[in-house]
Design a protein around this motif. Structure first.
Motif, PDB file in Angstrom:
ATOM      1  N   GLU A 179      40.106 -13.723 -56.628  1.00 53.97           N
ATOM      2  CA  GLU A 179      41.191 -13.131 -55.836  1.00 53.97           C
ATOM      3  C   GLU A 179      40.638 -12.337 -54.652  1.00 53.97           C
ATOM      4  N   ARG A 180      39.563 -11.583 -54.893  1.00 49.96           N
ATOM      5  CA  ARG A 180      38.953 -10.797 -53.820  1.00 49.96           C
ATOM      6  C   ARG A 180      38.450 -11.716 -52.706  1.00 49.96           C
ATOM      7  N   GLU A 237      39.180 -11.997 -60.999  1.00 48.74           N
ATOM      8  CA  GLU A 237      39.287 -10.894 -60.042  1.00 48.74           C
ATOM      9  C   GLU A 237      38.415 -11.142 -58.819  1.00 48.74           C
ATOM     10  N   GLU A 238      37.200 -11.659 -59.043  1.00 41.13           N
ATOM     11  CA  GLU A 238      36.315 -11.967 -57.925  1.00 41.13           C
ATOM     12  C   GLU A 238      36.916 -13.072 -57.056  1.00 41.13           C
ATOM     13  N   ARG A 252      41.281 -13.102 -50.619  1.00 46.63           N
ATOM     14  CA  ARG A 252      41.781 -12.120 -49.645  1.00 46.63           C
ATOM     15  C   ARG A 252      40.861 -12.049 -48.430  1.00 46.63           C
ATOM     16  N   ILE A 253      39.548 -12.097 -48.665  1.00 48.85           N
ATOM     17  CA  ILE A 253      38.583 -12.057 -47.561  1.00 48.85           C
ATOM     18  C   ILE A 253      38.778 -13.271 -46.661  1.00 48.85           C
TER      19      ILE A 253
END
Length: 103
Positions: A73-74, A70-71, A77-78
């Motif tokens: 993926e985050r 999840e981190e 996106r950034i």
């Protein structure tokens, strides 16, 4: 009274299936409080694929691995957002006349 979800290891399933083959289907269902359809499913898997058929059909995901994914993926996106901003700014600079650019 709410029912709690029980989990059985492949070894537990194997011993229950063996017992059902030996002692009978309905006796084993009553003894372990299992639904007949679940025991039938385990039995069919065992008869078709052997002991391998009693293993979990879905991989268990470690919570730590899930958090890292999840981190990841985050962060992706950034980075994508920043790359888009840089691309838009560079396109705007190309269109702006040289005299109007700030240094």
């Amino acid at each position: 009274m709410s029912k709690t979800r029980r989990t059985f290891t492949p070894e537990d399933r194997y011993s229950i299936v063996q017992e059902s083959l030996r002692d009978g289907h309905s006796e084993t269902c009553r003894k372990y409080n299992l639904s007949p359809s679940l025991l039938r499913k385990w039995r069919n898997r065992y008869l078709n694929k052997g002991k391998e058929g009693l293993r979990d059909s879905y991989p268990r995901v470690d919570p730590q691995v899930r958090a890292l994914e999840e981190e990841n993926e985050r962060l992706k996106r950034i980075i994508a957002k920043q790359a888009l901003e840089i691309e838009v700014k560079s396109e705007l600079l190309k269109k702006t006349p040289i005299g109007l650019r700030k240094s």
